[in-house]
Design a protein around this motif. Structure first.
Motif, PDB file in Angstrom:
ATOM      1  N   ARG A 553      65.627 -49.682 -29.441  1.00  0.00           N
ATOM      2  CA  ARG A 553      65.255 -48.267 -29.605  1.00  0.00           C
ATOM      3  C   ARG A 553      66.307 -47.347 -28.995  1.00  0.00           C
ATOM      4  O   ARG A 553      66.629 -46.299 -29.549  1.00  0.00           O
ATOM      5  N   GLU A 554      66.830 -47.739 -27.843  1.00  0.00           N
ATOM      6  CA  GLU A 554      67.853 -46.923 -27.202  1.00  0.00           C
ATOM      7  C   GLU A 554      69.104 -46.828 -28.066  1.00  0.00           C
ATOM      8  O   GLU A 554      69.698 -45.753 -28.216  1.00  0.00           O
ATOM      9  N   ALA A 555      69.508 -47.970 -28.646  1.00  0.00           N
ATOM     10  CA  ALA A 555      70.689 -47.959 -29.512  1.00  0.00           C
ATOM     11  C   ALA A 555      70.450 -47.096 -30.743  1.00  0.00           C
ATOM     12  O   ALA A 555      71.331 -46.327 -31.171  1.00  0.00           O
ATOM     13  N   THR A 556      69.254 -47.211 -31.339  1.00  0.00           N
ATOM     14  CA  THR A 556      68.928 -46.376 -32.506  1.00  0.00           C
ATOM     15  C   THR A 556      68.950 -44.897 -32.135  1.00  0.00           C
ATOM     16  O   THR A 556      69.456 -44.063 -32.889  1.00  0.00           O
ATOM     17  N   HIS A 557      68.395 -44.595 -30.999  1.00  0.00           N
ATOM     18  CA  HIS A 557      68.386 -43.201 -30.549  1.00  0.00           C
ATOM     19  C   HIS A 557      69.812 -42.678 -30.376  1.00  0.00           C
ATOM     20  O   HIS A 557      70.112 -41.533 -30.751  1.00  0.00           O
ATOM     21  N   GLU A 558      70.700 -43.495 -29.832  1.00  0.00           N
ATOM     22  CA  GLU A 558      72.088 -43.065 -29.646  1.00  0.00           C
ATOM     23  C   GLU A 558      72.755 -42.811 -30.993  1.00  0.00           C
ATOM     24  O   GLU A 558      73.512 -41.844 -31.161  1.00  0.00           O
ATOM     25  N   ARG A 559      72.482 -43.690 -31.982  1.00  0.00           N
ATOM     26  CA  ARG A 559      73.070 -43.475 -33.311  1.00  0.00           C
ATOM     27  C   ARG A 559      72.540 -42.181 -33.941  1.00  0.00           C
ATOM     28  O   ARG A 559      73.296 -41.426 -34.569  1.00  0.00           O
ATOM     29  N   GLU A 560      71.237 -41.940 -33.791  1.00  0.00           N
ATOM     30  CA  GLU A 560      70.661 -40.710 -34.334  1.00  0.00           C
ATOM     31  C   GLU A 560      71.276 -39.476 -33.659  1.00  0.00           C
ATOM     32  O   GLU A 560      71.548 -38.478 -34.320  1.00  0.00           O
ATOM     33  N   GLU A 561      71.496 -39.564 -32.373  1.00  0.00           N
ATOM     34  CA  GLU A 561      72.104 -38.441 -31.662  1.00  0.00           C
ATOM     35  C   GLU A 561      73.518 -38.188 -32.152  1.00  0.00           C
ATOM     36  O   GLU A 561      73.934 -37.040 -32.325  1.00  0.00           O
ATOM     37  N   ALA A 562      74.281 -39.264 -32.374  1.00  0.00           N
ATOM     38  CA  ALA A 562      75.647 -39.097 -32.872  1.00  0.00           C
ATOM     39  C   ALA A 562      75.640 -38.439 -34.254  1.00  0.00           C
ATOM     40  O   ALA A 562      76.448 -37.541 -34.537  1.00  0.00           O
ATOM     41  N   ALA A 563      74.714 -38.879 -35.139  1.00  0.00           N
ATOM     42  CA  ALA A 563      74.618 -38.272 -36.469  1.00  0.00           C
ATOM     43  C   ALA A 563      74.225 -36.805 -36.371  1.00  0.00           C
ATOM     44  O   ALA A 563      74.760 -35.948 -37.090  1.00  0.00           O
ATOM     45  N   ARG A 564      73.289 -36.506 -35.462  1.00  0.00           N
ATOM     46  CA  ARG A 564      72.878 -35.106 -35.297  1.00  0.00           C
ATOM     47  C   ARG A 564      74.045 -34.238 -34.820  1.00  0.00           C
ATOM     48  O   ARG A 564      74.235 -33.117 -35.294  1.00  0.00           O
ATOM     49  N   ARG A 565      74.849 -34.768 -33.886  1.00  0.00           N
ATOM     50  CA  ARG A 565      75.997 -33.997 -33.404  1.00  0.00           C
ATOM     51  C   ARG A 565      77.013 -33.758 -34.511  1.00  0.00           C
ATOM     52  O   ARG A 565      77.587 -32.673 -34.609  1.00  0.00           O
ATOM     53  N   ARG A 566      77.227 -34.783 -35.371  1.00  0.00           N
ATOM     54  CA  ARG A 566      78.165 -34.585 -36.487  1.00  0.00           C
ATOM     55  C   ARG A 566      77.653 -33.520 -37.447  1.00  0.00           C
ATOM     56  O   ARG A 566      78.414 -32.679 -37.947  1.00  0.00           O
ATOM     57  N   GLU A 567      76.335 -33.547 -37.722  1.00  0.00           N
ATOM     58  CA  GLU A 567      75.753 -32.553 -38.619  1.00  0.00           C
ATOM     59  C   GLU A 567      75.877 -31.149 -38.024  1.00  0.00           C
ATOM     60  O   GLU A 567      76.228 -30.192 -38.721  1.00  0.00           O
TER      61      GLU A 567
END
Length: 805
Positions: A553-567
């Motif tokens: 879950r932590e890894a998924t959350h980090e990936r989602e955060e990275a995608a949000r920052r790119r957006e």
């Protein structure tokens, strides 16, 4: 021993077993006054939950005071109780006792002032300090009369000063006289040595006993051998008498001064005694706050015993105070469970866990925060009973097991609703089967009496109770199978194995012994023990899976955060592009506004119909051009902002309206649109037309309008047929800059139509609007003269203007 005495003895034994005296010693060590230390060592238990809550709030105020870097000015509040009692009965106090009373008065006055200044922030501390007296005048009198060393000062009274001066003068005279005698060779041959000394406040010479008759005078003393006599020479006797009289009179004056000061203390003894008690109470409160900070303690929510308890990150207070590393654990007992059975390896911290809960219960009963995290809940137990450290007593023919059962019997006698009962290794020192049956019966009895129970055990039968009886809950202390050592961490919801064989290996028993024990255990079986071990293994497996899922879950959350920052970066880039377009449009609009102002200025300087018509034509052309540019910019802004989230804007956000080039404040957001305030106007624009700016919105210029409105105002400068009503202009309620602009446009139209005069209604108000209007009319090229209107037209609330021809 009577029943009350026996109950008191059992209560004292419980306090000792849980370490309550050691905690009170730690509290007393943080006090600064003798009275505070006495109060700490005799800290009482409170009457109920309400009193505990109030005490916790008071300690919170003490911690707030300390966190501000402040402390109460208690220095000097010593132990003057005995002196005050003696003064109240008419006794004369010694100088140092009077100085101690003066220090008490100073401390009381300073503490009162310090807390009075913070009364609103520290209401409970001020409620105590409000009873302090202000007797600094007494302190001043004492300090003026008595030096810090305890000696009476020459300033104590004029009479004392005079007597001491006389004494000092006589001393000088006597010293000169005796030194003159020592210079007489005829005399010094009879002396043991050429010096003088003082005996009984008399100046004397060491005369040989054999020469006594050759030195006339009074013998005041002799050496131990009798060979030397200390003789006051005859010629110095009179001066010595005068010195003795002066000293006696000075002593009488000192006695009078001490009696007078003691009388003042006696007159205020009641107030000063109360001050001493209040300062001691405040000292104790500060010590409680310091102890709470040192323990990193918090005030729990005070609940009822029937609601169970929840202590988050609980640590044993005495271990924390000793500076030892402490493993924090969550300890919880939730209804319907009322008994917590703690199991696990020897030396793993089972006893520490239950005694930490018991000591926390005692701390709450005394109104102290507990060594647990915020959000903890703990009942106010009416009594805490413990059987933790029972030992056999050969003198009383008591085995360890007998002593244990005696202690458990005492707990049963004292238990009832609202009681917390703690039993360490219940029924352990006997046959396991009989011990398990006896332990279960004891627990049933304690629960039947309404008590909340915490026990530690190695008995499998007790661990299994929680599987069949909802009144019981299991907890275990952890054991690391890799290190073969306990973790000291308490885990709720499952029993633990004793791990005796692993512990035996760790302490160094021969490997052959360990393996023989393991084989014997496997051969004997034990279904319940095996089931519990299997349950523990399954729990460990599930815990490992839970940990792995948490990492995923932590890894998924980090990936989602990275995608949000790119957006967000892409959205910012698009918004910046739209902003550049909007800023270009804003610059064009600013240039157009400047040109409008220039043309209007020319019209004001030389008003004419022809110039007004030409200006109107230019303004029409600019309006078309600017409107086209605005539509293009708006289209670009909408295209660049399609991906912008609506949630980026909220009420109060400062924005730039891209299509208008104006800054404003968002008032509300609804769907894909927002209401924006531009000065005095409110407009509704799509979110895509709004660019958020840094900071909150400031006040917009009062004259801010839409581009279309400004152009419309310029068009109105063209000449149009005027009716009679058109020669009246109402400017009431306008701001000065709005008034001046409207008046100039109004006069220009009237002049172009050939009107002779007009009327401007401005009202009375504060007079500022009227004065600004008339100042402006005095310099206007349109105006021949002006005056207040006639009474039927409004009087001084209106101005009649005659135009130039």
């Amino acid at each position: 021993m009577t029943a009350p005495e026996a109950a008191a003895d059992r209560a004292d034994r419980t306090l000792a077993e849980l370490g309550w005296p050691a905690l009170l010693e730690a509290l007393a060590a943080r006090c600064r006054t003798p009275g505070g230390r006495r109060r700490a060592l005799a800290l009482p238990f409170l009457d109920g939950p309400a009193a505990a809550r109030q005490a916790l709030l008071a300690i919170a105020e003490g911690r707030a005071l300390a966190e501000d870097g402040s402390s109460l000015p208690l220095s000097g509040a010593g132990d003057a109780g005995d002196a005050l009692e003696r003064a109240a009965k008419g006794g004369v106090l010694a100088p140092l006792e009077l100085r101690e009373v003066a220090s008490l008065s100073r401390a009381a006055a300073r503490t009162r002032r310090a807390l009075e200044a913070r009364a609103s922030a520290l209401p409970r501390m001020w409620a105590l300090a409000g009873a302090l007296s202000d007797r600094e005048s007494l302190a001043s009198e004492v300090e003026a009369a008595i030096e810090p060393s305890g000696a009476l000062s020459d300033r104590a009274s004029p009479a004392l000063f005079a007597l001491r001066e006389r004494s000092r003068g006589l001393h000088r005279a006597l010293k000169a006289e005796v030194e003159a005698l020592l210079g007489d060779e005829a005399l010094t041959r009879h002396l043991r040595d050429a010096y003088f000394t003082i005996r009984n406040e008399r100046y004397v010479l060491p005369v040989r006993a054999s020469d006594r008759g050759r030195v006339p005078g009074i013998v005041h003393n002799a050496s131990q051998s009798g060979q030397t006599l200390f003789v006051e020479p005859e010629g110095m006797v009179e001066l010595g008498n005068e010195l003795a009289i002066a000293n006696a009179m000075a002593a009488e004056e000192e006695e009078r001064i001490l009696r007078e000061l003691s009388g003042l203390v006696g007159a205020g003894a009641a107030d000063l005694t109360r001050d001493l008690e209040v300062l001691s109470a405040l000292d104790l409160l500060e010590a409680q706050a310091r102890l709470a900070s040192d323990l990193d303690a918090s005030a729990p929510e005070v609940t009822e015993p029937s609601e169970g308890f929840s202590l988050r990150d609980l640590r044993h207070p005495l271990l924390v105070l000793r500076g030892r590393p402490v493993v924090a654990s969550d300890v919880r007992l939730a209804p319907p469970a009322r008994a917590l059975v703690v199991s696990g390896p020897n030396g793993g911290g089972k006893t520490v866990a239950i005694t930490a809960v018991g000591l926390s219960g005692l701390m709450l009963r005394a109104g102290l925060p507990v060594a647990a995290a915020r959000g903890s809940r703990l009942p106010f137990f009416d009594a805490v009973c413990a059987a933790v450290e029972e030992h056999g007593d050969l003198a009383r023919d008591l085995s360890t097991f007998t002593a244990h059962l005696t202690a458990v019997r005492a707990i049963a006698l004292d238990s009832g609703p609202g009681t917390l009962a703690l039993v360490d290794e219940i029924a352990a020192d006997t046959d396991p089967r009989e011990g398990a049956a006896l332990a279960a019966a004891i627990l049933e009895d304690l629960l039947g009496r309404g008590a909340t129970v915490l026990v530690t055990t190695h008995l499998d039968e007790l661990k299994a109770l929680a599987l069949t009886d909802p009144r019981f809950a299991n907890a275990r202390v952890g054991f690391d199978p890799v290190r073969l050592a306990p973790t000291f961490q308490l885990h709720l919801g499952a029993p633990g194995s004793s791990s005796a064989i692993e512990v035996a290996r760790r302490v160094g028993l021969p490997e052959s012994v360990v393996e023989r024990a393991r084989a014997a255990l496997a051969g004997r079986g034990g279904a319940l023990g095996e089931a519990l071990r299997a349950l523990e293994a399954e729990r460990a497996r599930l815990e490992a899976e839970r940990s792995a899922l948490g990492q995923q879950r932590e890894a998924t959350h980090e990936r989602e955060e990275a995608a949000r920052r790119r957006e967000e970066a892409a959205v910012r880039a698009e918004r910046q592009a739209a902003a550049r377009v909007a800023y270009d449009l804003a610059n064009d609009l600013a240039a157009a506004r400047e040109e409008v102002r220039r043309v209007l200025a020319e019209l004001q300087a030389a008003p004419a119909v022809r110039k007004a018509t030409e200006a109107a034509r230019q303004l029409d052309e600019w309006a078309v051009t600017v409107e086209q540019a605005a539509r293009v910019a708006e289209s670009r802004a909408e295209t660049a902002s399609e991906a912008s989230p609506a949630g980026a804007l909220e009420a109060g956000t400062r924005v730039r309206v891209a299509s208008l080039g104006q800054e404003g404040e968002v008032l509300e957001v609804s769907g894909g649109e927002a209401v924006v305030r531009l000065g005095a106007l409110r407009i509704r624009r799509p979110l895509s037309d709004l660019l958020p700016l840094r900071g909150r919105a400031g006040p917009a210029p009062a004259f801010a309008r839409k581009t279309e409105e400004r152009l419309e105002a310029a068009r109105e400068a063209r000449a149009a047929p005027l009716s009679a009503r058109d020669r009246r202009l109402d400017v009431r309620g306008m701001r000065v800059e709005e008034l001046l602009r409207e008046v100039d446009l109004f006069l220009d139209r009237l002049l172009a139509e050939g009107a002779d005069d007009c009327l401007v209604l401005h009202g009375h108000g504060t007079g500022a609007l009227k004065q600004a209007l008339r100042d402006h009319l005095g310099a206007s090229p349109y105006v021949a003269d002006f005056r207040p209107a006639d009474d039927h037209e409004g009087g001084d609330a209106a101005t009649r203007i005659r135009l130039r021809r």
